[in-house]
Design a protein around this motif. Sequence first.
Motif, mmCIF file in Angstrom:
data_model
loop_
_atom_site.group_PDB
_atom_site.id
_atom_site.type_symbol
_atom_site.label_atom_id
_atom_site.label_comp_id
_atom_site.label_asym_id
_atom_site.label_seq_id
_atom_site.Cartn_x
_atom_site.Cartn_y
_atom_site.Cartn_z
ATOM 1 N N HIS A 192 55.910 52.665 92.034
ATOM 2 C CA HIS A 192 54.750 51.888 91.589
ATOM 3 C C HIS A 192 55.208 50.685 90.784
ATOM 4 N N MET A 193 54.463 49.596 90.924
ATOM 5 C CA MET A 193 54.654 48.396 90.120
ATOM 6 C C MET A 193 53.364 48.165 89.331
ATOM 7 N N PHE A 194 53.497 47.940 88.019
ATOM 8 C CA PHE A 194 52.344 47.763 87.142
ATOM 9 C C PHE A 194 52.310 46.310 86.662
ATOM 10 N N CYS A 195 51.138 45.698 86.806
ATOM 11 C CA CYS A 195 50.998 44.271 86.526
ATOM 12 C C CYS A 195 49.869 44.059 85.522
ATOM 13 N N GLY A 196 50.180 43.426 84.388
ATOM 14 C CA GLY A 196 49.194 43.178 83.345
ATOM 15 C C GLY A 196 48.538 41.817 83.503
ATOM 16 N N GLY A 197 47.199 41.800 83.571
ATOM 17 C CA GLY A 197 46.474 40.563 83.818
ATOM 18 C C GLY A 197 46.017 39.858 82.561
ATOM 19 N N SER A 198 45.667 38.586 82.698
ATOM 20 C CA SER A 198 45.184 37.790 81.574
ATOM 21 C C SER A 198 43.788 38.206 81.126
ATOM 22 N N ASP A 199 43.074 39.024 81.933
ATOM 23 C CA ASP A 199 41.740 39.499 81.561
ATOM 24 C C ASP A 199 41.777 40.866 80.886
ATOM 25 N N GLY A 200 42.961 41.431 80.681
ATOM 26 C CA GLY A 200 43.087 42.739 80.047
ATOM 27 C C GLY A 200 43.243 43.891 81.016
ATOM 28 N N SER A 201 43.101 43.645 82.299
ATOM 29 C CA SER A 201 43.267 44.710 83.299
ATOM 30 C C SER A 201 44.746 44.935 83.604
ATOM 31 N N ILE A 202 45.057 46.163 84.021
ATOM 32 C CA ILE A 202 46.403 46.504 84.473
ATOM 33 C C ILE A 202 46.272 47.034 85.893
ATOM 34 N N PHE A 203 47.030 46.446 86.801
ATOM 35 C CA PHE A 203 46.924 46.779 88.218
ATOM 36 C C PHE A 203 48.159 47.579 88.644
ATOM 37 N N PHE A 237 43.735 49.995 85.509
ATOM 38 C CA PHE A 237 43.573 50.522 84.148
ATOM 39 C C PHE A 237 42.692 49.536 83.378
ATOM 40 N N ARG A 238 41.575 50.031 82.831
ATOM 41 C CA ARG A 238 40.662 49.153 82.102
ATOM 42 C C ARG A 238 40.485 49.663 80.673
ATOM 43 N N GLY A 239 40.503 48.745 79.701
ATOM 44 C CA GLY A 239 40.356 49.127 78.302
ATOM 45 C C GLY A 239 40.696 47.994 77.351
ATOM 46 N N HIS A 240 41.716 47.198 77.669
ATOM 47 C CA HIS A 240 42.060 46.063 76.825
ATOM 48 C C HIS A 240 40.994 44.968 76.942
ATOM 49 N N ARG A 241 40.753 44.273 75.829
ATOM 50 C CA ARG A 241 39.738 43.227 75.802
ATOM 51 C C ARG A 241 40.337 41.815 75.864
ATOM 52 N N ASN A 242 41.657 41.737 75.939
ATOM 53 C CA ASN A 242 42.327 40.440 76.017
ATOM 54 C C ASN A 242 43.578 40.611 76.861
ATOM 55 N N SER A 267 55.016 59.346 84.135
ATOM 56 C CA SER A 267 53.664 59.879 83.956
ATOM 57 C C SER A 267 52.837 59.093 82.939
ATOM 58 N N VAL A 268 53.491 58.299 82.097
ATOM 59 C CA VAL A 268 52.801 57.609 81.012
ATOM 60 C C VAL A 268 53.144 56.121 81.051
ATOM 61 N N LEU A 269 52.132 55.293 80.834
ATOM 62 C CA LEU A 269 52.289 53.837 80.793
ATOM 63 C C LEU A 269 51.920 53.331 79.411
ATOM 64 N N LEU A 270 52.762 52.483 78.833
ATOM 65 C CA LEU A 270 52.500 51.865 77.528
ATOM 66 C C LEU A 270 52.163 50.398 77.750
ATOM 67 N N VAL A 291 49.120 57.875 83.879
ATOM 68 C CA VAL A 291 49.204 57.096 85.108
ATOM 69 C C VAL A 291 48.341 57.694 86.212
ATOM 70 N N GLN A 292 48.299 59.003 86.319
ATOM 71 C CA GLN A 292 47.580 59.622 87.430
ATOM 72 C C GLN A 292 46.064 59.438 87.302
ATOM 73 N N SER A 293 45.535 59.650 86.087
ATOM 74 C CA SER A 293 44.073 59.567 85.922
ATOM 75 C C SER A 293 43.592 58.187 85.499
ATOM 76 N N LYS A 294 44.516 57.306 85.065
ATOM 77 C CA LYS A 294 44.180 55.949 84.563
ATOM 78 C C LYS A 294 43.389 56.010 83.263
ATOM 79 N N GLN A 295 43.437 57.136 82.552
ATOM 80 C CA GLN A 295 42.720 57.289 81.294
ATOM 81 C C GLN A 295 43.622 56.929 80.118
ATOM 82 N N CYS A 296 43.020 56.279 79.103
ATOM 83 C CA CYS A 296 43.745 55.951 77.878
ATOM 84 C C CYS A 296 43.824 57.208 77.014
#
Length: 429
Positions: A229-240, A265-270, A282-285, A298-303
Amino acid sequence: MAAPMEVAVCTDSTAQLWTCVVWELHSGANLLTYRGGQAGPRGLALLNGEYLLAAQLGKNYISVWELQRKDQLQQKIMCPGPVTCVTTAPNGLYVLAGITESIYLWEVSTGNLLVILSRHYQDVSCLKFTGDSSHFISGSKDCLVLAWSLCSVLQVDPSRIPAPRHVWSHHTLPVTDVHCGFGGPLARVATASLDQTVKLWEVSSGELLLSVLFDVAVMAVTMDLAEHHMFCGGSDGSIFQVDLCTRAAQREQSFQPEQEPGKVFRGHRNQVTCLSVSTDGSVLLSGSHDETVRLWDVQSKQCIRTVTLKGPVTNAAIVLAPISMLSSDFRPSLPLPHFNKHLLGAEHGDEPRRGGLTLRLGLHQQGSEPSYLGRLEQLQAVMCNTLEKGGQDQLRVRVSELEDEVRNLRKINRDLFDFSTHIITRPSK
């Protein structure tokens, strides 16, 4: 035997309470804090499991702490300009820093500035070594990503300008982040950019393997250890989350969040500024300009945990805690030398450092002086010439003197070889 402890190492841009905080990944308990300045983005690095380096935001120096002497700043590495990013070689032998548009490479054992690379046209934004320290990657605001061979950089003729192994110019806006996978010279490199793309490259061939287009600018990128998996952090706060093993074979692809709802992954506001994955994947920071660091399943996309800092997060990484971080009695194996600010040391104003030992392998190839093996060959030639000229008594004395010198040179050469192999093959702590 207990599994190594994973910790999160984080900094923010205000440093009101501390420069850097270390907390246990799963319990959230604070372990260590370091004080003394503000660490800039991509400006935090561990050196050989013994020191913590932090490039100061907008300043012309790098702060250095011993991992256990957290309240005492050990050294400031003075630089000729503002430091934009810093990294260290995994083998602990080199420190690499971006200073405006140039890349500075220091040797840790001597503090010598070995080379200055000036192939970028704007500020260097990120630097990363491959896992075996054989290559390093630089990304810049000039939209270029350069792949450098460390061996080529160190052996280059002083009269020639070092050239990168690959020049990747497919990005059309500034490069924001770089991640190196495993494999050394066979590794894959992910690069993120404000042009809303993340690209995957192969170091060995320089080939572009994959380009993924998003709806927003991408500020951070990382991969799990298995590179599934590759994780990409967006300028809108989303993580893909981009699944590298299940996507179609096309090189150019688009990521559609509405078509892949379970991959966001949704939760960040910036904007997301930094990403890191645990060893087991299993865990993303994630760190963000919304002043929070979040831990995700990572599996459930929950914070599963949110840590609030005092300012925009500039660095957040998951690392295996070195023994020096957990043992209060640990001290570095060797003190750090003074780091020179200029090439050639004293000739450019740096004070000469005496009392140290400098090992220069391959010095005879630089034309400055013959090697011990070269001197041995010269002595053998002298002996042969003397034999042809006669004079038995003088010959015996001369031969005896030369044989003594040959034995001495053989011993010196053997000692140097044993010492150099011990240094090169010494396992990192």
